[in-house]
Motif scaffolding. Structure first.
Motif, mmCIF file in Angstrom:
data_model
loop_
_atom_site.group_PDB
_atom_site.id
_atom_site.type_symbol
_atom_site.label_atom_id
_atom_site.label_comp_id
_atom_site.label_asym_id
_atom_site.label_seq_id
_atom_site.Cartn_x
_atom_site.Cartn_y
_atom_site.Cartn_z
ATOM 1 N N PRO A 25 3.420 102.992 47.337
ATOM 2 C CA PRO A 25 4.057 102.633 48.608
ATOM 3 C C PRO A 25 4.592 101.201 48.572
ATOM 4 O O PRO A 25 4.081 100.339 47.865
ATOM 5 C CB PRO A 25 2.929 102.772 49.629
ATOM 6 N N LYS A 26 5.633 100.973 49.330
ATOM 7 C CA LYS A 26 6.166 99.618 49.501
ATOM 8 C C LYS A 26 5.222 98.859 50.438
ATOM 9 O O LYS A 26 4.457 99.478 51.177
ATOM 10 C CB LYS A 26 7.568 99.687 50.100
ATOM 11 N N PRO A 27 5.247 97.536 50.431
ATOM 12 C CA PRO A 27 4.381 96.772 51.335
ATOM 13 C C PRO A 27 4.534 97.230 52.789
ATOM 14 O O PRO A 27 5.659 97.344 53.293
ATOM 15 C CB PRO A 27 4.856 95.329 51.156
ATOM 16 N N GLY A 28 3.427 97.591 53.423
ATOM 17 C CA GLY A 28 3.438 98.035 54.811
ATOM 18 C C GLY A 28 3.767 99.510 55.007
ATOM 19 O O GLY A 28 3.699 100.022 56.119
ATOM 20 N N GLU A 29 4.133 100.208 53.944
ATOM 21 C CA GLU A 29 4.510 101.621 54.038
ATOM 22 C C GLU A 29 3.285 102.519 53.848
ATOM 23 O O GLU A 29 2.396 102.227 53.052
ATOM 24 C CB GLU A 29 5.542 101.948 52.954
ATOM 25 N N LEU A 30 3.241 103.613 54.576
ATOM 26 C CA LEU A 30 2.209 104.630 54.411
ATOM 27 C C LEU A 30 2.837 105.869 53.805
ATOM 28 O O LEU A 30 3.932 106.271 54.194
ATOM 29 C CB LEU A 30 1.578 104.987 55.764
ATOM 30 N N LEU A 31 2.162 106.468 52.838
ATOM 31 C CA LEU A 31 2.635 107.704 52.229
ATOM 32 C C LEU A 31 1.678 108.839 52.595
ATOM 33 O O LEU A 31 0.480 108.634 52.711
ATOM 34 C CB LEU A 31 2.704 107.576 50.703
ATOM 35 N N VAL A 32 2.213 110.037 52.737
ATOM 36 C CA VAL A 32 1.415 111.223 53.056
ATOM 37 C C VAL A 32 0.985 111.883 51.754
ATOM 38 O O VAL A 32 1.764 111.995 50.817
ATOM 39 C CB VAL A 32 2.236 112.213 53.915
ATOM 40 N N THR A 33 -0.271 112.326 51.706
ATOM 41 C CA THR A 33 -0.780 113.046 50.550
ATOM 42 C C THR A 33 -1.213 114.442 50.968
ATOM 43 O O THR A 33 -1.549 114.671 52.132
ATOM 44 C CB THR A 33 -1.953 112.283 49.892
ATOM 45 N N ASP A 34 -1.193 115.366 50.031
ATOM 46 C CA ASP A 34 -1.563 116.748 50.330
ATOM 47 C C ASP A 34 -3.073 116.952 50.390
ATOM 48 O O ASP A 34 -3.549 117.925 50.953
ATOM 49 C CB ASP A 34 -0.995 117.696 49.269
ATOM 50 N N GLN A 35 -3.827 116.057 49.782
ATOM 51 C CA GLN A 35 -5.263 116.267 49.671
ATOM 52 C C GLN A 35 -6.007 114.939 49.738
ATOM 53 O O GLN A 35 -5.580 113.949 49.144
ATOM 54 C CB GLN A 35 -5.571 116.976 48.353
ATOM 55 N N LEU A 36 -7.138 114.925 50.449
ATOM 56 C CA LEU A 36 -8.007 113.759 50.520
ATOM 57 C C LEU A 36 -9.440 114.233 50.317
ATOM 58 O O LEU A 36 -9.933 115.080 51.062
ATOM 59 C CB LEU A 36 -7.868 113.059 51.874
ATOM 60 N N LEU A 37 -10.091 113.718 49.274
ATOM 61 C CA LEU A 37 -11.465 114.083 48.971
ATOM 62 C C LEU A 37 -12.401 112.936 49.290
ATOM 63 O O LEU A 37 -12.073 111.774 49.050
ATOM 64 C CB LEU A 37 -11.612 114.422 47.488
ATOM 65 N N LEU A 38 -13.559 113.255 49.813
ATOM 66 C CA LEU A 38 -14.618 112.273 50.036
ATOM 67 C C LEU A 38 -15.674 112.526 48.982
ATOM 68 O O LEU A 38 -16.246 113.621 48.897
ATOM 69 C CB LEU A 38 -15.202 112.434 51.442
ATOM 70 N N THR A 39 -15.910 111.548 48.109
ATOM 71 C CA THR A 39 -16.869 111.697 47.022
ATOM 72 C C THR A 39 -17.843 110.526 47.035
ATOM 73 O O THR A 39 -17.622 109.528 47.710
ATOM 74 C CB THR A 39 -16.167 111.757 45.656
ATOM 75 N N ILE A 40 -18.917 110.651 46.269
ATOM 76 C CA ILE A 40 -19.883 109.566 46.146
ATOM 77 C C ILE A 40 -19.451 108.654 45.004
ATOM 78 O O ILE A 40 -18.858 109.102 44.029
ATOM 79 C CB ILE A 40 -21.302 110.115 45.921
ATOM 80 N N GLY A 41 -19.717 107.380 45.160
ATOM 81 C CA GLY A 41 -19.371 106.418 44.124
ATOM 82 C C GLY A 41 -20.326 105.237 44.162
ATOM 83 O O GLY A 41 -21.333 105.258 44.856
#
Length: 70
Positions: A25-41
């Motif tokens: 993304p450009k500075p300040g820009e938001l991009l849409v994604t098809d998938q978001l995973l929540l994992t442990i780290g």
């Protein structure tokens, strides 16, 4: 209680991982994604998972935060 070979103590975090993006993304820009995973780290959980994968009996100890994930 089950006996373990190793105790992994340290940082545990919630990691948010998204599907690959076509571009950064450009500075300040938001991009849409098809998938978001929540994992442990975090170093304690990552080390414990690696040890478990090679057959080491391991337990994990960490602090629970005071946020939406803890």
């Amino acid at each position: 209680m089950q006996s373990r070979d190793c105790l992994s103590v340290g940082v545990l975090v919630a990691d948010h991982m998204c599907a690959p993006l076509d571009r950064l993304p450009k500075p300040g820009e938001l991009l849409v994604t098809d998938q978001l995973l929540l994992t442990i780290g975090g170093c304690a959980s990552n080390a414990a998972m690696d040890m478990a994968r090679v057959g080491v009996g391991v337990s994990v100890v960490g602090c629970v935060g005071n946020d939406a994930f803890g």
